[in-house]
Design an enzyme around this catalytic site. Sequence first.
Site, PDB file in Angstrom:
ATOM      1  N   SER A 110      39.981  42.081  35.438  1.00 33.51           N
ATOM      2  CA  SER A 110      41.028  43.020  35.806  1.00 33.51           C
ATOM      3  C   SER A 110      41.160  44.129  34.762  1.00 33.51           C
ATOM      4  O   SER A 110      40.241  44.916  34.567  1.00 33.51           O
ATOM      5  CB  SER A 110      42.341  42.261  36.020  1.00 33.51           C
ATOM      6  N   ASP A 155      40.715  40.979  47.529  1.00 38.07           N
ATOM      7  CA  ASP A 155      41.525  41.270  46.342  1.00 38.07           C
ATOM      8  C   ASP A 155      42.619  42.280  46.700  1.00 38.07           C
ATOM      9  O   ASP A 155      42.317  43.421  47.043  1.00 38.07           O
ATOM     10  CB  ASP A 155      40.633  41.837  45.235  1.00 38.07           C
ATOM     11  N   HIS A 169      42.391  38.140  43.887  1.00 37.43           N
ATOM     12  CA  HIS A 169      42.305  38.630  42.510  1.00 37.43           C
ATOM     13  C   HIS A 169      42.292  37.431  41.579  1.00 37.43           C
ATOM     14  O   HIS A 169      43.308  37.047  40.989  1.00 37.43           O
ATOM     15  CB  HIS A 169      43.508  39.536  42.231  1.00 37.43           C
TER      16      HIS A 169
END
Length: 243
Positions: free
Chosen positions: A119, A167, A200
């Site tokens: 991320s 995601d 995610h």
Amino acid sequence: MTTDLHTANIELLPAAGAPRQLMLLLHGVGANAANLLPLGRVLRAHFPQAAVISLQGYEPFDGMPHDGSARQWFSIRGDVEAQRPARVAAVLPRLVADIRAHQERLGVGEAATALVGFSQGTILSLEAVAARDGLAGRVLAFSGRYASLPAQAPKLTTLHFFHGGADPVIPVRHAKEAMQHLAQLEGSDATLDIAEGIGHELDAALLDCALHRLTHHIPMRTWQAALGGVAAAASPGGDDTLQ
């Protein structure tokens, strides 16, 4: 395992002998170095002579209330989309200096270094090698994106993108756009693995893809060096060994 009490980095060092590789892990926003420790242990199991260091974000997380352990590399308050490039640029010099300090301390060169981001950590990893080509031999970019697409592809760094197809935080389109953009740039060496239905997260399927890329993908620069050796060997007075 050792922990740097000043920075709270977590280090997994080889049981014996000097490190042959260096893997630096950069966590996501609102997490901390300990969150990527399971990933670090998997990497060490497959690369026992690697020094695996999970880095701690430089700032306390300024988001929702938390217990004080959450960190960030840069703030996500305000107009993040417009301000992200400047915020990343502000932290890059410190990150680059830290990466080089770890390389020097452990005696591991740039080509044997991998940046493994998740991320926000992926954003920093991608931008670090965009700004300093060859700072690391590989980037493993999980569930992230560029702050801004690069004008040039790194010629000394292989980029491996891993993304969940579902995601909701950083949509997979960013990874696809990055691959399409890099494909148009000279010297790019990048791969993309997508796990459909995954959000995610550091999913096991994506981790398996990462291990496969690390152990089976031969960087383009290695092929080019080998082909250069073949061309030299075929010419009078050329070197008869592959580099």
